[in-house]
Write a protein that holds these residues in place. Sequence first.
Motif, mmCIF file in Angstrom:
data_model
loop_
_atom_site.group_PDB
_atom_site.id
_atom_site.type_symbol
_atom_site.label_atom_id
_atom_site.label_comp_id
_atom_site.label_asym_id
_atom_site.label_seq_id
_atom_site.Cartn_x
_atom_site.Cartn_y
_atom_site.Cartn_z
ATOM 1 N N LEU A 111 -2.672 6.518 8.968
ATOM 2 C CA LEU A 111 -2.647 7.877 8.409
ATOM 3 C C LEU A 111 -1.487 8.056 7.434
ATOM 4 C CD1 LEU A 111 -3.628 10.254 11.351
ATOM 5 C CD2 LEU A 111 -4.883 9.852 9.232
ATOM 6 N N TRP A 112 -0.347 7.463 7.734
ATOM 7 C CA TRP A 112 0.803 7.551 6.828
ATOM 8 C C TRP A 112 0.530 6.759 5.549
ATOM 9 C CZ3 TRP A 112 4.158 11.222 7.231
ATOM 10 C CH2 TRP A 112 4.421 11.786 8.484
ATOM 11 N N LEU A 131 -2.454 6.248 4.314
ATOM 12 C CA LEU A 131 -3.415 7.083 3.583
ATOM 13 C C LEU A 131 -2.687 8.207 2.852
ATOM 14 C CD1 LEU A 131 -6.283 8.044 2.839
ATOM 15 C CD2 LEU A 131 -6.298 9.308 5.009
ATOM 16 N N ALA A 132 -1.742 8.845 3.518
ATOM 17 C CA ALA A 132 -0.979 9.918 2.876
ATOM 18 C C ALA A 132 -0.225 9.384 1.660
ATOM 19 C CB ALA A 132 -0.004 10.554 3.871
ATOM 20 N N PHE A 133 0.387 8.225 1.804
ATOM 21 C CA PHE A 133 1.137 7.623 0.700
ATOM 22 C C PHE A 133 0.208 7.295 -0.477
ATOM 23 C CE2 PHE A 133 2.712 3.696 -1.364
ATOM 24 C CZ PHE A 133 3.880 4.210 -1.923
ATOM 25 N N VAL A 134 -0.924 6.653 -0.186
ATOM 26 C CA VAL A 134 -1.872 6.292 -1.241
ATOM 27 C C VAL A 134 -2.435 7.553 -1.901
ATOM 28 C CG1 VAL A 134 -4.138 5.225 -1.688
ATOM 29 C CG2 VAL A 134 -2.425 4.012 -0.318
ATOM 30 N N SER A 135 -2.782 8.556 -1.112
ATOM 31 C CA SER A 135 -3.302 9.818 -1.663
ATOM 32 C C SER A 135 -2.269 10.497 -2.555
ATOM 33 C CB SER A 135 -3.703 10.772 -0.535
ATOM 34 O OG SER A 135 -4.730 10.215 0.241
ATOM 35 N N PHE A 136 -1.014 10.446 -2.132
ATOM 36 C CA PHE A 136 0.056 11.072 -2.898
ATOM 37 C C PHE A 136 0.251 10.374 -4.247
ATOM 38 C CE2 PHE A 136 4.490 11.491 -4.179
ATOM 39 C CZ PHE A 136 4.685 12.855 -4.084
ATOM 40 N N ILE A 137 0.412 9.054 -4.219
ATOM 41 C CA ILE A 137 0.713 8.364 -5.477
ATOM 42 C C ILE A 137 -0.521 8.220 -6.371
ATOM 43 C CG2 ILE A 137 2.756 7.192 -4.598
ATOM 44 C CD1 ILE A 137 1.107 4.613 -4.434
ATOM 45 N N PRO A 162 -7.932 7.186 -2.754
ATOM 46 C CA PRO A 162 -7.772 7.187 -1.302
ATOM 47 C C PRO A 162 -9.064 6.926 -0.544
ATOM 48 C CG PRO A 162 -7.354 9.370 -2.214
ATOM 49 C CD PRO A 162 -7.585 8.458 -3.357
ATOM 50 N N ASP A 163 -10.201 7.100 -1.199
ATOM 51 C CA ASP A 163 -11.489 6.853 -0.547
ATOM 52 C C ASP A 163 -11.578 5.425 0.010
ATOM 53 O OD1 ASP A 163 -13.444 9.227 -1.990
ATOM 54 O OD2 ASP A 163 -11.624 8.605 -3.009
ATOM 55 N N ALA A 223 -9.429 13.522 6.441
ATOM 56 C CA ALA A 223 -9.675 14.270 5.205
ATOM 57 C C ALA A 223 -8.534 15.247 4.930
ATOM 58 C CB ALA A 223 -11.003 15.020 5.291
ATOM 59 N N GLY A 224 -8.017 15.880 5.969
ATOM 60 C CA GLY A 224 -6.916 16.821 5.806
ATOM 61 C C GLY A 224 -5.643 16.148 5.315
ATOM 62 N N VAL A 225 -5.346 14.980 5.856
ATOM 63 C CA VAL A 225 -4.171 14.220 5.400
ATOM 64 C C VAL A 225 -4.334 13.847 3.935
ATOM 65 C CG1 VAL A 225 -2.971 11.994 5.640
ATOM 66 C CG2 VAL A 225 -3.489 13.366 7.676
ATOM 67 N N ALA A 226 -5.517 13.356 3.567
ATOM 68 C CA ALA A 226 -5.771 12.989 2.171
ATOM 69 C C ALA A 226 -5.639 14.212 1.258
ATOM 70 C CB ALA A 226 -7.148 12.357 2.029
ATOM 71 N N LEU A 227 -6.154 15.346 1.695
ATOM 72 C CA LEU A 227 -6.087 16.577 0.897
ATOM 73 C C LEU A 227 -4.646 17.014 0.650
ATOM 74 C CD1 LEU A 227 -7.148 19.201 -0.408
ATOM 75 C CD2 LEU A 227 -7.338 20.143 1.913
ATOM 76 N N VAL A 228 -3.882 17.158 1.716
ATOM 77 C CA VAL A 228 -2.506 17.641 1.584
ATOM 78 C C VAL A 228 -1.670 16.686 0.727
ATOM 79 C CG1 VAL A 228 -0.364 18.115 2.854
ATOM 80 C CG2 VAL A 228 -2.542 18.989 3.709
#
Length: 192
Positions: free
Chosen positions: A19-20, A22-28, A37-38, A56-61
């Motif tokens: 999850l972390w 995913l958050a990092f990849v979604s952010f950058i 991130p998909d 999905a929520g982690v990716a969104l934020v």
Amino acid sequence: MLRKLYDWTLSKVDHPQALWVLAFVSFIESSVFPIPPDVLMIPMIIARPSRAWLIAGVALVASVLGGMLGYAIGAFAFDAVGRPILETLGKAEAMEAFNTRFNDLGFWAVLTAGVTPFPYKVITIMSGWTSMPLGTFIATSILARGLRFFLVAFLLWKFGAPIRDFIEKRLGLMFTLFIVLLVGGFFALKFL
């Protein structure tokens, strides 16, 4: 090189801190990273459908926060570098006209890039570059990225692995067609 980045990203699906990651990849991805991130979301949700909404929520934020970084890059790098160059070349007025046109369509630009395969990072940077109102940018980013990530999560939660090929190959096209029809409908109503 892009293949190595893709493989590295995909290798993080089973990581204990996925999850972390995913958050990092979604952010950058929202400002500089070329892999969406998909690539992580899809196998993570297939492996643990009960966590689809959390994923999905982690990716969104993270994506919206990363979009704000892209916005800042556009806002601050342009003022420091781009504007003086354009002023020296006598093109500052042309830039102002472009900014006005982009911001008039800004909601649609952010929405389209947020849900389609068009690189979201391009629009986040351009939004800052053209001084799009930050509130409009954030609200539209939440709407667009929420639609994209939660629709993917819903489809995988509901249909599992069989829907994976559709999502990977055709969902971007479906979103693009949806946006074209939506915009076309607004234009038709306006001119009829």
